[in-house]
Structures are given as C-alpha cells and as structure tokens.
Scaffold this motif. Structure first.
Motif, PDB file in Angstrom:
ATOM      1  N   TYR A   8      53.222  48.369  50.594  1.00 52.72           N
ATOM      2  CA  TYR A   8      53.093  49.202  49.398  1.00 52.72           C
ATOM      3  C   TYR A   8      53.643  48.424  48.202  1.00 52.72           C
ATOM      4  CZ  TYR A   8      52.551  52.732  53.032  1.00 52.72           C
ATOM      5  OH  TYR A   8      52.127  53.443  54.131  1.00 52.72           O
ATOM      6  N   VAL A   9      52.793  48.212  47.209  1.00 52.29           N
ATOM      7  CA  VAL A   9      53.180  47.416  46.048  1.00 52.29           C
ATOM      8  C   VAL A   9      53.156  48.290  44.796  1.00 52.29           C
ATOM      9  CG1 VAL A   9      52.701  45.368  44.660  1.00 52.29           C
ATOM     10  CG2 VAL A   9      52.218  45.353  47.124  1.00 52.29           C
ATOM     11  N   GLY A  10      54.327  48.493  44.212  1.00 50.76           N
ATOM     12  CA  GLY A  10      54.441  49.249  42.970  1.00 50.76           C
ATOM     13  C   GLY A  10      54.495  48.288  41.798  1.00 50.76           C
ATOM     14  N   ILE A  11      53.657  48.513  40.795  1.00 45.26           N
ATOM     15  CA  ILE A  11      53.541  47.601  39.654  1.00 45.26           C
ATOM     16  C   ILE A  11      53.838  48.360  38.370  1.00 45.26           C
ATOM     17  CG2 ILE A  11      52.023  46.024  38.409  1.00 45.26           C
ATOM     18  CD1 ILE A  11      50.327  46.056  41.134  1.00 45.26           C
ATOM     19  N   ASP A  12      54.891  47.963  37.691  1.00 42.91           N
ATOM     20  CA  ASP A  12      55.276  48.588  36.428  1.00 42.91           C
ATOM     21  C   ASP A  12      54.934  47.633  35.293  1.00 42.91           C
ATOM     22  OD1 ASP A  12      56.431  49.829  34.264  1.00 42.91           O
ATOM     23  OD2 ASP A  12      58.495  49.656  34.976  1.00 42.91           O
ATOM     24  N   ILE A  13      53.954  48.012  34.483  1.00 39.11           N
ATOM     25  CA  ILE A  13      53.576  47.194  33.329  1.00 39.11           C
ATOM     26  C   ILE A  13      53.978  47.946  32.068  1.00 39.11           C
ATOM     27  CG2 ILE A  13      51.706  46.068  32.084  1.00 39.11           C
ATOM     28  CD1 ILE A  13      50.190  45.858  34.696  1.00 39.11           C
ATOM     29  N   GLY A  14      55.012  47.451  31.423  1.00 44.47           N
ATOM     30  CA  GLY A  14      55.498  48.084  30.215  1.00 44.47           C
ATOM     31  C   GLY A  14      54.972  47.417  28.968  1.00 44.47           C
ATOM     32  N   SER A  83      49.509  35.474  49.626  1.00 50.48           N
ATOM     33  CA  SER A  83      49.383  34.191  50.324  1.00 50.48           C
ATOM     34  C   SER A  83      50.277  34.103  51.550  1.00 50.48           C
ATOM     35  CB  SER A  83      49.718  33.042  49.364  1.00 50.48           C
ATOM     36  OG  SER A  83      51.088  33.089  48.980  1.00 50.48           O
ATOM     37  N   LYS A  84      51.309  34.930  51.621  1.00 48.75           N
ATOM     38  CA  LYS A  84      52.250  34.875  52.745  1.00 48.75           C
ATOM     39  C   LYS A  84      52.070  36.010  53.747  1.00 48.75           C
ATOM     40  CE  LYS A  84      54.684  31.319  51.209  1.00 48.75           C
ATOM     41  NZ  LYS A  84      54.780  30.046  51.947  1.00 48.75           N
ATOM     42  N   LEU A  85      51.255  37.002  53.393  1.00 48.54           N
ATOM     43  CA  LEU A  85      51.088  38.153  54.287  1.00 48.54           C
ATOM     44  C   LEU A  85      49.982  37.894  55.304  1.00 48.54           C
ATOM     45  CD1 LEU A  85      51.314  41.135  51.756  1.00 48.54           C
ATOM     46  CD2 LEU A  85      53.053  40.394  53.400  1.00 48.54           C
ATOM     47  N   PRO A  86      50.084  38.497  56.489  1.00 46.26           N
ATOM     48  CA  PRO A  86      49.016  38.361  57.491  1.00 46.26           C
ATOM     49  C   PRO A  86      47.698  38.909  56.954  1.00 46.26           C
ATOM     50  CG  PRO A  86      51.013  39.287  58.460  1.00 46.26           C
ATOM     51  CD  PRO A  86      51.227  39.277  56.980  1.00 46.26           C
ATOM     52  N   VAL A  87      46.583  38.355  57.409  1.00 50.67           N
ATOM     53  CA  VAL A  87      45.260  38.769  56.942  1.00 50.67           C
ATOM     54  C   VAL A  87      45.021  40.252  57.225  1.00 50.67           C
ATOM     55  CG1 VAL A  87      42.780  38.407  57.217  1.00 50.67           C
ATOM     56  CG2 VAL A  87      44.338  36.450  57.254  1.00 50.67           C
ATOM     57  N   LYS A  88      45.555  40.758  58.324  1.00 47.93           N
ATOM     58  CA  LYS A  88      45.309  42.150  58.715  1.00 47.93           C
ATOM     59  C   LYS A  88      46.203  43.156  57.979  1.00 47.93           C
ATOM     60  CE  LYS A  88      48.388  41.778  62.744  1.00 47.93           C
ATOM     61  NZ  LYS A  88      48.488  41.980  64.205  1.00 47.93           N
ATOM     62  N   ALA A  89      47.066  42.680  57.091  1.00 47.33           N
ATOM     63  CA  ALA A  89      47.938  43.595  56.339  1.00 47.33           C
ATOM     64  C   ALA A  89      47.109  44.483  55.431  1.00 47.33           C
ATOM     65  CB  ALA A  89      48.942  42.793  55.528  1.00 47.33           C
ATOM     66  N   LYS A  90      47.461  45.769  55.379  1.00 50.59           N
ATOM     67  CA  LYS A  90      46.776  46.721  54.508  1.00 50.59           C
ATOM     68  C   LYS A  90      47.635  46.928  53.267  1.00 50.59           C
ATOM     69  CE  LYS A  90      44.188  51.030  54.581  1.00 50.59           C
ATOM     70  NZ  LYS A  90      43.745  52.182  55.405  1.00 50.59           N
ATOM     71  N   ILE A  91      47.068  46.623  52.098  1.00 53.33           N
ATOM     72  CA  ILE A  91      47.815  46.658  50.848  1.00 53.33           C
ATOM     73  C   ILE A  91      47.493  47.931  50.070  1.00 53.33           C
ATOM     74  CG2 ILE A  91      48.430  45.376  48.766  1.00 53.33           C
ATOM     75  CD1 ILE A  91      48.865  43.792  51.329  1.00 53.33           C
ATOM     76  N   TYR A  92      48.524  48.631  49.638  1.00 52.19           N
ATOM     77  CA  TYR A  92      48.367  49.823  48.800  1.00 52.19           C
ATOM     78  C   TYR A  92      48.991  49.531  47.436  1.00 52.19           C
ATOM     79  CZ  TYR A  92      47.541  52.189  53.282  1.00 52.19           C
ATOM     80  OH  TYR A  92      47.055  52.564  54.512  1.00 52.19           O
ATOM     81  N   LEU A  93      48.191  49.592  46.380  1.00 49.47           N
ATOM     82  CA  LEU A  93      48.680  49.315  45.030  1.00 49.47           C
ATOM     83  C   LEU A  93      48.900  50.614  44.260  1.00 49.47           C
ATOM     84  CD1 LEU A  93      46.402  46.354  43.820  1.00 49.47           C
ATOM     85  CD2 LEU A  93      48.675  46.220  44.855  1.00 49.47           C
ATOM     86  N   THR A  94      50.035  50.701  43.578  1.00 50.51           N
ATOM     87  CA  THR A  94      50.325  51.837  42.709  1.00 50.51           C
ATOM     88  C   THR A  94      50.853  51.308  41.393  1.00 50.51           C
ATOM     89  OG1 THR A  94      50.853  53.309  44.557  1.00 50.51           O
ATOM     90  CG2 THR A  94      51.680  53.933  42.401  1.00 50.51           C
ATOM     91  N   ALA A 104      44.969  50.175  36.654  1.00 46.17           N
ATOM     92  CA  ALA A 104      44.812  50.957  37.880  1.00 46.17           C
ATOM     93  C   ALA A 104      43.355  51.397  38.032  1.00 46.17           C
ATOM     94  CB  ALA A 104      45.739  52.166  37.854  1.00 46.17           C
ATOM     95  N   GLY A 105      42.751  51.827  36.933  1.00 50.30           N
ATOM     96  CA  GLY A 105      41.354  52.249  36.978  1.00 50.30           C
ATOM     97  C   GLY A 105      40.416  51.109  37.325  1.00 50.30           C
ATOM     98  N   LYS A 106      40.671  49.945  36.751  1.00 50.76           N
ATOM     99  CA  LYS A 106      39.810  48.792  37.000  1.00 50.76           C
ATOM    100  C   LYS A 106      39.913  48.299  38.439  1.00 50.76           C
ATOM    101  CE  LYS A 106      39.975  47.205  32.199  1.00 50.76           C
ATOM    102  NZ  LYS A 106      40.466  46.176  31.254  1.00 50.76           N
ATOM    103  N   LEU A 107      41.088  48.455  39.047  1.00 47.47           N
ATOM    104  CA  LEU A 107      41.301  47.962  40.408  1.00 47.47           C
ATOM    105  C   LEU A 107      41.146  49.061  41.456  1.00 47.47           C
ATOM    106  CD1 LEU A 107      44.388  45.646  39.754  1.00 47.47           C
ATOM    107  CD2 LEU A 107      42.011  44.955  40.127  1.00 47.47           C
ATOM    108  N   ASN A 108      40.743  50.245  41.010  1.00 44.07           N
ATOM    109  CA  ASN A 108      40.594  51.386  41.914  1.00 44.07           C
ATOM    110  C   ASN A 108      41.898  51.683  42.667  1.00 44.07           C
ATOM    111  OD1 ASN A 108      39.087  53.509  43.019  1.00 44.07           O
ATOM    112  ND2 ASN A 108      38.518  52.317  44.830  1.00 44.07           N
ATOM    113  N   ALA A 109      42.999  51.538  41.951  1.00 45.86           N
ATOM    114  CA  ALA A 109      44.329  51.799  42.515  1.00 45.86           C
ATOM    115  C   ALA A 109      44.875  53.102  41.936  1.00 45.86           C
ATOM    116  CB  ALA A 109      45.271  50.645  42.186  1.00 45.86           C
ATOM    117  N   SER A 110      45.937  53.599  42.525  1.00 46.82           N
ATOM    118  CA  SER A 110      46.529  54.846  42.037  1.00 46.82           C
ATOM    119  C   SER A 110      47.459  54.573  40.860  1.00 46.82           C
ATOM    120  CB  SER A 110      47.297  55.542  43.158  1.00 46.82           C
ATOM    121  OG  SER A 110      48.324  54.708  43.657  1.00 46.82           O
ATOM    122  N   TYR A 111      47.653  55.590  40.046  1.00 45.91           N
ATOM    123  CA  TYR A 111      48.548  55.490  38.893  1.00 45.91           C
ATOM    124  C   TYR A 111      49.527  56.653  38.943  1.00 45.91           C
ATOM    125  CZ  TYR A 111      50.359  55.593  34.142  1.00 45.91           C
ATOM    126  OH  TYR A 111      51.197  55.611  33.060  1.00 45.91           O
TER     127      TYR A 111
END
Length: 290
Positions: A8-14, A83-94, A104-111
């Motif tokens: 789970y990757v949380g991204i804060d862009i201020g 680049s360091k995560l296994p190929v089978k890892a499931k990534i969730y972006l918020t 978030a809209g462009k990447l089809n991720a949650s906001y």
C-alpha cells in the motif's frame, strides 16, 4: 493475509513537496529493507509499526521539494520502490494533498481528502491524540479527532483551515527568510536560545516585510527577526485557524513546518502548552493506511 505480497503506497503531493509512505506485511521485510538500505538519499525511515493490533512495515520517503514538477519526482520514487519488489506484488496507490487529486484520476488510483488522511494517520498510530494542528507549505489546519479503539475507527469532531491566502504557512516563512538570506531549513536551529524577539506581523507578507525592515533599522539581529517571524506565524495560526476552537491535549503538531524547531517552540509558548501536552510525531506525513 500473511504471505500475500500486498503493498500500500500513500502519496502526499502538497503545494511545495511530495512524500510517500509505504505499508506492507512483515513477510516482505527483505524487499523493503533492500529499498531502504540502497536508497538512503530518498527514504528516511523503515520501521515496523502497530496499527490497531496489526503489525506492518512502514517505509517513509524523505521530504522532497517538487519544484513545480511533481510527476517527475513521483516517477523517480515509484521506480525506486517497484524495482526492488517481487513481480507478483500487488500495488495499491492512494493519493492525498492539494496536488494529488488530478494525478489520482489519471492513474485510476484512489484519493483521500486531506482532513481524513491526517485524522486517520494520527488516530491510528497515536490514538491518544485529541487535537491536530498542521502547518504545511500552503496550508494550515485544525482538526479535533476521536478514536474508537473497539471499532478501530477515527472520527473528525471539528475542523478548520486557512483560505486562499498563504500568510502564516511554510511558503510565507520561506519567502520572508529568503529576504534575510537564510533558507527555511536553517531557521529552526538559529532561533533556539535567542532571548530578544522582534515584533513581526504574520497576517500579511506586505506587513511582515515592512516590520522586518523596521526591525533591522532598529538594530535587531537576523536571528532575533527570524524568531519574531516564527512567533508571528503561530500567532496568526492561533488567531485565524483555532479562534473559538477547543484545543484539547494531547495535541499532535504535523506538516512540513513541524520540522522547524523554532516554530515548534513558538507553538508551545503561544498556545501555552504544558509539558507533554503537544508533540511532533516521528511520522509527520500521513495518508489513509489500508
């Protein structure tokens, strides 16, 4: 859930910076440790934390100014992680933050709304906190929260934020410090221990500039003027953001400006907090975790 490679990757862009927080199961520690140890210039912490009884690995990026190009910095950080995560890892972006919604809209991720992000982050790691004060590059927030341990939920009881004017925020401090040929990162250590304080207005950059010039003409040293600037910002915050609001300890002070020791001391002094009533969390930047 154990053994699944969910990340789970949380991204804060201020307005000024980008921060990333990554959460995953402890079984993925080896991959996360590899990211951290080989990229110390990008990441500042890698800890195992407890969220309402669930053990997770947290990887936190360093504070990074976006310099008008958040996408380039986001790509750099995400490529470093992927680049360091296994190929089978499931990534969730918020995403969260003033610059996060469009991406978030462009990447089809949650906001996640900024208030909800801050409340969830603080409430889950510091459930004892009742009040959150935040000062960012372009934002100032007051949030009263309540954490229900049984339901594992964090509620917002009251909130307030600044308007379009950036007076009394990080960018305001940055602008005024630059006039004295200092960077905002230098201010914190410079003002600690200064006994005399110049009187600076914090409600408007025009008034602040005028007061700083007058203070210089009166013989105030740069560190005394900078301390006055720190106090002016906090007085403006108290008078405009928290006026008429309940400030119930424990209080968490967060946001990029919370890294400025001079501002932290001004918050304690002007709000007249007693020992242990106000603190800066180790993790200052938040997102909705899982």
């Amino acid at each position: 859930m154990e053994g699944k490679i969910n990340v789970y990757v949380g991204i804060d862009i201020g307005a000024v910076s980008i921060k990333i927080a990554l959460l995953t199961n402890p079984c993925n520690r080896q991959a996360i440790d590899a990211i951290f140890t080989t990229n110390r210039d990008r990441f500042e912490r890698c800890d195992e934390i407890d969220l309402f009884g669930t053990r997770l690995i947290l990887l936190l990026s360093r504070y990074r100014r976006i310099k008008g190009d958040p996408v380039a910095h986001l790509i750099d950080l995400l490529q470093t992680i992927l680049s360091k995560l296994p190929v089978k890892a499931k990534i969730y972006l918020t995403f969260t933050g003033v610059g996060g919604q469009s991406l978030a809209g462009k990447l089809n991720a949650s906001y996640v709304n900024e208030f909800i992000a801050v409340a969830n982050g603080i409430g889950r790691i510091h459930p004892e906190v009742k009040t959150v004060l935040e000062l960012g590059g372009d934002s100032a927030k007051y949030i009263r929260i309540e954490t229900d341990h049984t339901l594992k939920q964090v509620g917002i009881l009251d909130y307030e934020k600044n308007g379009d004017c950036a007076a009394g925020t990080g960018s305001f401090i940055d602008q005024q410090a630059t006039r004295l040929l200092f960077t905002i990162e230098e201010i914190g250590d410079i003002v600690l221990g200064v006994e005399r304080t110049a009187a600076i207005a914090g409600r408007c950059s025009v008034f602040a500039k005028s007061d700083m010039i007058h203070a210089q003409q009166k013989g105030f040293k740069p560190d005394e003027i900078l301390k006055g600037l720190c106090q002016a910002v906090v007085r403006n915050f108290k008078g405009s953001i928290t006026k008429g609001k309940e400030i119930i300890p424990p209080v968490a002070f967060v946001g990029g400006v919370a890294s400025n020791k001079g501002i932290v001391q001004a918050v304690i002094d002007i709000f007249q907090f007693q020992a242990n009533e106000c603190f800066v969390p180790v993790y200052k930047f938040w997102f909705e975790a899982i």
